[in-house]
Design a protein around this motif. Structure first.
Motif, PDB file in Angstrom:
ATOM      1  N   SER A  96       0.847  -1.194   0.000  1.00 30.68           N
ATOM      2  CA  SER A  96       0.000   0.000   0.000  1.00 30.68           C
ATOM      3  C   SER A  96       0.885   1.247   0.000  1.00 30.68           C
ATOM      4  O   SER A  96       1.940   1.266   0.614  1.00 30.68           O
ATOM      5  N   ALA A  97       0.418   2.274  -0.699  1.00 33.58           N
ATOM      6  CA  ALA A  97       1.221   3.496  -0.769  1.00 33.58           C
ATOM      7  C   ALA A  97       1.298   4.185   0.587  1.00 33.58           C
ATOM      8  O   ALA A  97       2.307   4.786   0.934  1.00 33.58           O
ATOM      9  N   SER A  98       0.243   4.087   1.364  1.00 27.27           N
ATOM     10  CA  SER A  98       0.232   4.819   2.633  1.00 27.27           C
ATOM     11  C   SER A  98       0.748   3.982   3.795  1.00 27.27           C
ATOM     12  O   SER A  98       1.583   4.441   4.566  1.00 27.27           O
ATOM     13  N   GLU A  99       0.255   2.778   3.944  1.00 31.90           N
ATOM     14  CA  GLU A  99       0.674   1.960   5.077  1.00 31.90           C
ATOM     15  C   GLU A  99       0.975   0.543   4.626  1.00 31.90           C
ATOM     16  O   GLU A  99       0.205  -0.384   4.878  1.00 31.90           O
ATOM     17  N   PRO A 100       2.089   0.349   3.942  1.00 35.68           N
ATOM     18  CA  PRO A 100       2.421  -1.008   3.498  1.00 35.68           C
ATOM     19  C   PRO A 100       2.737  -1.905   4.692  1.00 35.68           C
ATOM     20  O   PRO A 100       3.210  -1.440   5.719  1.00 35.68           O
ATOM     21  N   PHE A 101       2.435  -3.166   4.546  1.00 38.05           N
ATOM     22  CA  PHE A 101       2.821  -4.126   5.568  1.00 38.05           C
ATOM     23  C   PHE A 101       3.037  -5.480   4.914  1.00 38.05           C
ATOM     24  O   PHE A 101       2.688  -5.697   3.750  1.00 38.05           O
ATOM     25  N   VAL A 102       3.638  -6.346   5.663  1.00 35.63           N
ATOM     26  CA  VAL A 102       3.915  -7.696   5.163  1.00 35.63           C
ATOM     27  C   VAL A 102       3.163  -8.679   6.044  1.00 35.63           C
ATOM     28  O   VAL A 102       3.224  -8.598   7.274  1.00 35.63           O
ATOM     29  N   GLU A 103       2.466  -9.581   5.392  1.00 32.96           N
ATOM     30  CA  GLU A 103       1.725 -10.601   6.128  1.00 32.96           C
ATOM     31  C   GLU A 103       2.413 -11.946   5.933  1.00 32.96           C
ATOM     32  O   GLU A 103       2.792 -12.298   4.808  1.00 32.96           O
ATOM     33  N   ILE A 104       2.594 -12.645   7.004  1.00 33.62           N
ATOM     34  CA  ILE A 104       3.105 -14.002   6.943  1.00 33.62           C
ATOM     35  C   ILE A 104       1.933 -14.916   7.285  1.00 33.62           C
ATOM     36  O   ILE A 104       1.353 -14.802   8.372  1.00 33.62           O
ATOM     37  N   GLU A 105       1.570 -15.765   6.358  1.00 38.18           N
ATOM     38  CA  GLU A 105       0.415 -16.640   6.586  1.00 38.18           C
ATOM     39  C   GLU A 105       0.863 -18.088   6.538  1.00 38.18           C
ATOM     40  O   GLU A 105       1.563 -18.488   5.602  1.00 38.18           O
ATOM     41  N   GLN A 106       0.484 -18.826   7.535  1.00 36.61           N
ATOM     42  CA  GLN A 106       0.847 -20.238   7.551  1.00 36.61           C
ATOM     43  C   GLN A 106      -0.350 -21.078   7.095  1.00 36.61           C
ATOM     44  O   GLN A 106      -1.488 -20.837   7.527  1.00 36.61           O
ATOM     45  N   VAL A 107      -0.060 -22.040   6.227  1.00 34.38           N
ATOM     46  CA  VAL A 107      -1.118 -22.877   5.663  1.00 34.38           C
ATOM     47  C   VAL A 107      -0.791 -24.345   5.937  1.00 34.38           C
ATOM     48  O   VAL A 107       0.337 -24.802   5.674  1.00 34.38           O
ATOM     49  N   SER A 118      -6.685 -30.490   0.723  1.00 29.48           N
ATOM     50  CA  SER A 118      -7.493 -29.598   1.551  1.00 29.48           C
ATOM     51  C   SER A 118      -6.572 -28.704   2.386  1.00 29.48           C
ATOM     52  O   SER A 118      -6.391 -28.912   3.578  1.00 29.48           O
ATOM     53  N   MET A 119      -6.007 -27.719   1.743  1.00 31.43           N
ATOM     54  CA  MET A 119      -5.064 -26.834   2.424  1.00 31.43           C
ATOM     55  C   MET A 119      -5.838 -25.720   3.138  1.00 31.43           C
ATOM     56  O   MET A 119      -6.758 -25.133   2.565  1.00 31.43           O
ATOM     57  N   THR A 120      -5.487 -25.466   4.385  1.00 31.87           N
ATOM     58  CA  THR A 120      -6.220 -24.461   5.167  1.00 31.87           C
ATOM     59  C   THR A 120      -5.255 -23.531   5.898  1.00 31.87           C
ATOM     60  O   THR A 120      -4.201 -23.945   6.369  1.00 31.87           O
ATOM     61  N   SER A 121      -5.680 -22.266   6.006  1.00 32.59           N
ATOM     62  CA  SER A 121      -4.879 -21.270   6.721  1.00 32.59           C
ATOM     63  C   SER A 121      -4.958 -21.527   8.218  1.00 32.59           C
ATOM     64  O   SER A 121      -6.028 -21.856   8.748  1.00 32.59           O
ATOM     65  N   THR A 122      -3.843 -21.382   8.901  1.00 33.54           N
ATOM     66  CA  THR A 122      -3.849 -21.660  10.336  1.00 33.54           C
ATOM     67  C   THR A 122      -3.522 -20.445  11.183  1.00 33.54           C
ATOM     68  O   THR A 122      -4.106 -20.233  12.228  1.00 33.54           O
ATOM     69  N   ARG A 123      -2.583 -19.641  10.798  1.00 38.37           N
ATOM     70  CA  ARG A 123      -2.217 -18.493  11.623  1.00 38.37           C
ATOM     71  C   ARG A 123      -1.515 -17.444  10.758  1.00 38.37           C
ATOM     72  O   ARG A 123      -1.136 -17.731   9.611  1.00 38.37           O
ATOM     73  N   SER A 124      -1.376 -16.250  11.327  1.00 41.89           N
ATOM     74  CA  SER A 124      -0.737 -15.182  10.549  1.00 41.89           C
ATOM     75  C   SER A 124       0.028 -14.222  11.457  1.00 41.89           C
ATOM     76  O   SER A 124      -0.181 -14.180  12.666  1.00 41.89           O
ATOM     77  N   PHE A 125       0.876 -13.480  10.835  1.00 44.24           N
ATOM     78  CA  PHE A 125       1.661 -12.453  11.531  1.00 44.24           C
ATOM     79  C   PHE A 125       1.834 -11.295  10.556  1.00 44.24           C
ATOM     80  O   PHE A 125       2.035 -11.508   9.357  1.00 44.24           O
ATOM     81  N   CYS A 126       1.750 -10.089  11.061  1.00 44.89           N
ATOM     82  CA  CYS A 126       1.926  -8.920  10.190  1.00 44.89           C
ATOM     83  C   CYS A 126       2.964  -7.977  10.788  1.00 44.89           C
ATOM     84  O   CYS A 126       3.042  -7.821  12.004  1.00 44.89           O
TER      85      CYS A 126
END
Lengths: 636, 184
Positions: free
Chosen positions: A216-227, A234-242
């Motif tokens: 994002s131009a104003s507030e970029p961030f990085v998301e780490i998503e574990q699957v 049947s892959m499913t998301s389990t947790r995330s960190f930003c």
């Protein structure tokens, strides 16, 4: 008394005449008119007063005075950021702002070149990671053994995972019977672009960790998503960190995931998240890092932070964050140290308004193996650093290859600023520096070793050796350095040969692989070796009218089997075929010769987004919504 | 409050009727009284007398134009007071109006006012015959007893213009009364 009677008789006048002549409404009208006039005058006066105030009252900048934040625990940081990053308003008041600007717009425009050069805009350079266990098989040609880099492809013994845009696809490894067994769509509403999305696969092959930059131009961030991919169907998301900021790079090592971002603080100190990097776990609100996690140098030269977040690769639990108040151009991660660097331009005034500008790089080392991350030191060298392969840590020495650029400019004063207006002279070359990591001092160097005008196109270190390709236009020498004795660094070169390499790969058994372009500007893959103190070409592969991708991660390098794979495209005009042929090419290096083993059509316009891997006699190739398997006989 | 509602209060003998009248017409009545009496104190008393007279008049009176109704009562009350005070002091404004009106009385007009109904018809017939602007000037001068200056200002005219208009109107009034056989 007659006249009195007549006067009284006037009371006999009809009511309508009495009302008609009633002076009261007229008086009221006049009063109302007078009131309206007064109001109008007052309003006009108010407008004029307001206009004057608006035009001439000094513009108030809420960020000018930071003393109101004196009670903040971040006040020390606020002061430093403000000292370096605060820019006073250009105009004192609105009169200047609008009138002067209008006048300025009519002034003749001038073209100016550098000044404030140096720290350029950060580029995205991605990778991510997770832990691993039994059946994980490395596919990515990691720069440092044990320091895993994120990629678009990872595999286990039984499955290959490929990130096709924003779709994570799982394929079974079954030779010609291989097929896609499941997919995971990264939700489209997350706002990131597919470019830069990569992933890691855990050692047990049951978990994928996605690295999702949100630019994002104003507030970029990085998301780490574990699957959870234990069941690829049947892959499913389990947790995330930003973590806030723009993604710089990631690494996976020793069960930890390192996420490096550049965070650009705003000069709005009303909430810490504006000027201090922040994180969130599992969808919680972003929270500014505590003061203890921030390292602020005494002297700042810029306001961006380099933020290094250390996570547990298995649980994404946030373990540690190190924020360095300095932005990073790129990252090299050794087995125990994270090296970040930033480019800058330093100038020296010469005679008659001439200034000499020299590109420099400041490298900072941060250790990450201990219980907490710590800055080890920094060093400044001449020149700019191309990429992570231009650095290498070996035996307590950091070796760095840089492109030297020195320019002389005629300067002039423009609105109180000295600007470079005319390029008088420019020098381009390449240098190699060796930095003692105990003192962070340059202890050896070979400066300006390339022919004048040539800069670094690619570099690769291999133990005590360094390989550097420099080039100007379509001619290059490749240099072999012997760094075993820093007191006596020797080197040899190929001499001028056609084309140049954009990537140099140590290809085992003393061979060096150069992937780049030939004299015609199309793909050239060449193998070099050092013989009797000279660098010679062993063999080369130059398919006609073929282009390739320049992302080093898109090259499949299998040293054990002598295989090289990469996405290619063939120009349709010369091939007398309609449209650009998007392909995947596999070469085999054997008996000092490169042989084209596979060249198949594979969908996807971007060669950098294609991947391939060799497993048990079959070569698996992945493109945009396309998958091919070819039986490959390499004579083993 | 509108006039019909005020009149309704009078009919119900609600004392709020006087308060509402004062709120709506107090200044109007005071102006009429002051134009005659030229005294705030006298005008105030005159207006208070007016309210009492209105209270006693409604019912049975049921005025269709309440403002004119109360204006006339104020005027007559003020004239009554003026006459009482006249012996002690002369006010130039009213006296001037009286002198002017004297021009309207023919030398043939002798004796008492012949008939109030005939006089009323004559006055209203005369007023109806006037151009509107002239009528307003005439009424303001001889009903409301405004000064020449006040009329001129109110109608954005010069004082001389007002004077000429009034002079011609008085001449017509005199002729009209004569033609109607009014004897004052």
């Amino acid at each position: 008394m007659k006249k009195e009677k007549l006067l009284r008789a006037m009371s006999l006048a009809d009511d309508k005449f009495v009302e008609e002549a009633n002076p009261a409404p007229n008086i009221q009208k006049r009063k109302a008119a007078k009131r309206r006039l007064v109001i109008a005058l007052a309003a006009t006066l108010a407008v004029l007063t307001s206009l004057s105030l608006w035009l001439f009252i000094p513009l108030k900048d809420p960020n000018a005075d930071i003393t109101r934040y004196a009670d903040s625990e971040y006040y020390d940081i606020i002061q430093k950021l403000h000292a370096v990053g605060y820019i006073a308003p250009r105009y004192k008041n609105n009169f200047e702002k609008y009138i002067k600007r209008a006048v300025d717009n009519f002034a003749p425009k001038k073209e100016y070149s550098i000044e404030d050069a140096g720290a350029g805009n950060p580029e995205y350079f991605y990778s991510s990671g997770t832990n691993a266990s039994s059946n994980y098989q490395e596919v990515t040609d990691n720069q440092v053994e044990g320091v895993i880099e994120a990629d678009l492809i990872k595999r286990t013994d039984t499955h290959i995972f490929f990130l096709d845009g924003t779709t994570l696809r799982a394929f079974s490894i079954a030779g010609e019977d291989s097929r896609e067994v499941g997919s995971y769509e990264i939700s489209a509403n997350k706002g990131f672009v597919s470019y830069g999305v990569e992933f890691y696969l855990s050692l047990d092959g049951k978990s994928v960790t996605l690295v999702l930059p949100h630019p994002s131009a104003s507030e970029p961030f990085v998301e780490i998503e574990q699957v959870d991919v234990s069941d690829p169907a049947s892959m499913t998301s389990t947790r995330s960190f930003c973590v806030s900021g723009s993604l710089k790079s990631t690494r996976m090592t020793n069960g930890e995931l390192l996420v490096l971002t550049n965070f650009y603080p705003k000069m709005d100190f009303s909430r810490p998240e504006n000027f201090v990097p922040s994180i969130s776990e599992n969808g919680d609100d972003m929270k500014a890092l505590p003061l203890d996690d921030l390292y602020v140098p005494n002297e700042l030269t810029g306001t961006p932070y380099t933020v290094i977040s250390r996570l547990d690769a298995n649980t994404l639990e946030h373990k540690d964050t190190y924020s360095l108040l300095s932005y990073s151009s790129d990252v090299y991660v050794s087995a125990d140290t994270i090296y970040t660097w930033r480019g800058m331009s330093e100038s020296v005034g010469l005679e008659n308004g001439v200034k000499k500008y020299t590109l420099k790089s400041e490298i900072v080392g941060v250790s990450y193996n201990g219980s907490s991350m710590n800055a080890l030191g920094s060093v400044k060298v001449d020149g700019s650093i191309k990429d992570q392969y231009s650095l290498d840590q070996y035996g307590g020495i950091l070796r760095v290859v840089t492109s030297i650029e020195e320019s002389k400019y005629q300067t002039e004063n423009y609105n109180g600023r000295t600007v470079a207006s005319l390029l008088l002279d420019s020098t381009v070359n390449a240098s190699l520096y060796c930095v003692d990591l105990s003192s962070w001092q340059v202890v050896a160097s070979v400066e300006k070793f390339a022919p004048e005008g040539e800069n670094v196109r690619s570099a690769r270190f291999d133990g005590k050796n360094a390989y550097v390709c420099t080039a100007v236009q379509l001619q290059d020498p490749v240099f072999f350095f012997d760094l075993s004795d820093l007191g006596n660094i020797t080197y040899t070169q190929t001499g001028t040969i056609s084309g140049f390499s954009t990537s140099l790969v140590d290809f085992a058994k003393g061979y060096l692989l150069g992937i780049g372009v030939g004299a015609d500007g199309y793909l050239k893959i060449e193998v070099y070796e050092e013989v009797d103190g000279k660098v010679v070409s062993v063999c080369k592969y130059e398919p006609p009218y073929t282009v390739y991708g320049n992302d080093y991660k898109s090259y499949y390098i299998d040293r054990e089997n002598g295989l090289i794979g990469l996405g290619t495209s063939k120009n349709s005009n010369v091939a007398a075929q309609k449209g650009m042929l998007t392909q995947y090419t596999v070469l085999h290096f054997s008996d000092r010769a490169l042989t084209e083993k596979i060249r198949v059509d594979l969908d996807g316009a971007d060669p950098n987004a294609k991947r391939g891997v060799y497993v048990d006699g079959y070569f698996y190739m992945f493109g945009q919504n396309d998958f091919k398997v070819e039986k490959l006989d390499i004579g083993n | 409050m509108d006039d019909s509602a005020i009149i309704e209060l009078y009919n119900k003998r609600d004392e709020n009727a006087i308060g509402e009248t004062q709120k709506k017409y107090g200044r109007y009545c005071h102006t009429i009284a002051y134009n005659i009496l030229r005294s705030n104190e006298d005008s105030e008393e005159c207006v208070n007398d007016t309210y009492l007279k209105v209270w006693n008049s409604i019912p049975p009176s049921a005025p269709t134009r309440f403002s004119s109704f109360i204006g006339k009562i104020t005027r007559n009350t003020a004239l009554d007071r003026y006459e009482k005070n006249r012996a002690q002091k002369r006010d130039s404004g009213v006296e001037l109006a009286l002198d002017e009106l004297a021009e309207c009385i023919s030398s043939d007009m002798t004796g008492n006012i012949s008939d109030e109904i005939a006089l009323k018809n004559a006055i209203n017939g005369f007023l109806a015959s006037l151009p509107r602007r002239t009528r307003i000037i005439f009424m303001r001068r001889y009903f409301y007893l405004l000064s020449i200056n006040e009329i001129a200002e109110g109608l954005s005219m010069s004082q001389s213009n007002v004077k000429v208009t009034l002079m011609r109107a008085r001449e017509k009034f005199r002729e009209h009364l004569e033609n109607e056989g009014i004897v004052i």
